[in-house]
Design a protein around this motif. Structure first.
Motif, short mmCIF file in Angstrom:
data_model
loop_
_atom_site.label_atom_id
_atom_site.label_comp_id
_atom_site.label_asym_id
_atom_site.label_seq_id
_atom_site.Cartn_x
_atom_site.Cartn_y
_atom_site.Cartn_z
N ARG A 113 74.62 48.55 49.20
CA ARG A 113 75.73 48.57 48.33
C ARG A 113 75.47 49.93 47.25
NH1 ARG A 113 80.74 49.91 48.83
NH2 ARG A 113 81.88 49.24 46.97
N ARG A 114 74.21 49.01 46.58
CA ARG A 114 74.91 49.67 45.12
C ARG A 114 74.63 51.53 45.62
NH1 ARG A 114 72.38 44.88 43.96
NH2 ARG A 114 69.89 45.65 44.86
N TRP A 115 73.80 51.50 46.78
CA TRP A 115 73.10 53.51 46.43
C TRP A 115 74.80 53.49 47.27
CZ3 TRP A 115 67.78 52.30 49.14
CH2 TRP A 115 66.22 51.94 48.34
N GLN A 116 75.34 52.83 48.30
CA GLN A 116 76.56 53.89 48.43
C GLN A 116 77.85 53.88 47.02
OE1 GLN A 116 77.74 51.26 51.51
NE2 GLN A 116 77.02 51.79 52.94
N GLN A 117 77.34 53.07 46.20
CA GLN A 117 78.26 52.89 44.89
C GLN A 117 77.66 54.37 43.38
OE1 GLN A 117 77.95 49.51 43.39
NE2 GLN A 117 80.44 48.55 44.55
N ASP A 118 76.57 54.45 44.22
CA ASP A 118 76.27 55.75 42.90
C ASP A 118 75.60 56.56 43.41
OD1 ASP A 118 76.45 53.27 41.63
OD2 ASP A 118 74.01 52.74 41.09
N TYR A 119 75.81 56.50 44.90
CA TYR A 119 74.71 58.33 45.47
C TYR A 119 75.43 58.63 46.29
CZ TYR A 119 70.93 56.88 42.44
OH TYR A 119 70.04 56.54 41.15
N LEU A 120 75.74 58.06 47.60
CA LEU A 120 76.31 58.31 48.64
C LEU A 120 77.19 57.19 49.39
CD1 LEU A 120 73.17 59.83 50.41
CD2 LEU A 120 74.96 60.93 50.14
N THR A 121 78.42 57.60 49.62
CA THR A 121 79.41 57.00 49.96
C THR A 121 79.02 56.25 51.45
OG1 THR A 121 81.41 58.71 50.51
CG2 THR A 121 81.17 57.33 49.00
N ASP A 122 78.44 57.02 52.61
CA ASP A 122 78.19 56.99 53.69
C ASP A 122 76.83 56.58 54.48
OD1 ASP A 122 77.33 59.10 53.34
OD2 ASP A 122 79.12 60.33 54.98
N PHE A 123 75.89 56.07 52.87
CA PHE A 123 74.50 55.74 53.66
C PHE A 123 74.39 54.61 54.28
CE2 PHE A 123 70.47 53.56 52.01
CZ PHE A 123 69.76 54.83 52.00
N GLN A 124 73.57 55.05 55.21
CA GLN A 124 73.15 53.93 56.32
C GLN A 124 72.20 52.97 56.07
OE1 GLN A 124 74.16 55.27 59.89
NE2 GLN A 124 75.77 53.94 60.54
N ILE A 125 71.99 52.48 56.59
CA ILE A 125 70.64 51.42 56.12
C ILE A 125 70.24 50.73 58.27
CG2 ILE A 125 71.16 49.09 55.75
CD1 ILE A 125 68.25 50.49 54.53
N GLY A 126 69.39 51.11 58.42
CA GLY A 126 68.99 50.75 59.76
C GLY A 126 67.61 48.97 59.58
N VAL A 127 68.12 48.06 60.40
CA VAL A 127 67.24 46.71 60.00
C VAL A 127 66.59 46.58 61.44
CG1 VAL A 127 67.37 44.08 59.56
CG2 VAL A 127 68.90 46.22 57.74
#
Ligand code: C2E
Ligand code: MG
Ligand code: MG
Ligand code: MG
Length: 287
Positions: free
Chosen positions: A104-118
């Motif tokens: 969430r923080r990285w989406q706000q600060d850097y890339l809105t569509d940043f995705q994470i694999g879990v």
């Protein structure tokens, strides 16, 4: 000799086995404490877009255990124990929440569509019934889209449908959470399941990317997987890319994303953030 043989029959544990059993028991005991004391750490490994000059667009969350006396313990040395004792569900819950908040923080600060694999092991996947609802509720609470998260499962899960795997995967799909097949190619690849299950990504296992060379059968396999996946509307991530040559072969073959030591090893959140920051700066100065 016969006597020796007879005696050996009663020798169930060699010292090495004994050692293994003891370590196993200690790990099982320590896991509960680890969760309570927050000894786990999430590492992040970049996933790059091969068609966009290797821009970092996603990451995979990989768990680490910083044990107070044993030091850093890798997932392959404790995940199976955690599965046996059942604590894997709590650990999985913890890592999901950590990774979601960070994303969430990285989406706000850097890339809105940043995705994470879990990652989700089969045991975890089957022992938690309302997981898709639990996860989407949590993501909604953080005001982030459900497709911020990609759940990584292994092929084995798809082969055995006695546990309603297809239905459970469909639940995730309906909620918007995406699915990746991890270590693709290492199981008994019944290709028919790619049609049956709703999957967004295939992750080609590193055993295939390791020996890529012109004319090699591994290169032919990678190319075939990529073509097939694309025809089915599935994107491909190649794992374990360590050399520029491997990267170029895969990019040439049309592979969408890459992950591996060539780009970066898994790292703590702080280091990953530096990477995103540097990338943003480069992008700004490029324009
Ligand atoms: P995986 O999901 O296939 O993750 C990729 C593994 O390959 C990671 O090992 C990563 O560090 C390693 N790797 C990445 N790039 C390269 C490369 O270029 N060369 C080589 N040689 N290796 C590379 P790691 O972190 O030790 O994780 C091992 C496995 O443990 C994972 O395989 C995954 O199955 C499992 N795992 C990790 N974190 C979790 C978790 O939170 N939950 C569950 N259930 N399993 C997890
Ligand atoms: Mg994985
Ligand atoms: Mg993998
Ligand atoms: Mg693997």
């Amino acid at each position: 000799a016969a006597k020796n043989k007879g005696r050996n029959m009663y020798c169930f544990f060699t010292p090495a086995m004994q050692q293994k059993v003891e370590t196993h028991m200690h790990i099982a005991q320590d896991l509960h404490q680890a969760l309570e004391d927050e000894q786990f750490i999430v590492y992040y490994q970049p996933i790059v877009d091969l068609a966009r000059r290797d821009k970092v667009v996603k990451a995979e969350a990989l768990i680490r255990w910083l044990h107070p006396s044993r030091g850093m313990i890798m997932p392959l040395d404790f995940i199976s124990v955690a599965e046996e004792t059942g604590i894997i569900n709590d650990i999985g819950d913890w890592i999901f929440k950590q990774a979601a908040q960070q994303t969430r923080r990285w989406q706000q600060d850097y890339l809105t569509d940043f995705q994470i694999g879990v990652n989700k092991s089969p045991v975890q996947f089957h022992s938690q019934d309302g997981l898709h609802r639990h996860w989407t509720d949590y993501l909604r609470g953080l005001h982030m889209p459900a497709d911020s998260v990609v759940i990584e499962i292994t092929e084995g899960l798809l082969l055995d449908d006695s546990h309603n795997t297809a239905k459970k995967l469909l639940h995730f799909k309906e909620c918007g959470i995406q699915v990746a097949i991890d270590d693709f190619g290492t199981g008994y690849s019944a290709l028919s399941y790619l049609k049956k299950f709703h999957i967004e990504f295939l992750k080609i296992d590193q055993s295939f990317t390791r020996n890529l060379a012109p004319g090699s059968s591994d290169l032919a396999l990678c190319e075939a997987i990529i073509v097939m996946a694309h025809k089915l509307g599935i994107k491909v991530i190649a794992e374990g890319i360590e050399t520029r040559q491997q990267r170029d072969f895969l990019a040439q073959a049309g592979c969408d994303y890459g992950q591996g030591y060539l780009f970066a090893k898994p790292m703590p959140a702080g280091d990953f953030e530096q990477l995103l920051k540097a990338q943003q700066y480069t992008a700004d100065t490029d324009e």
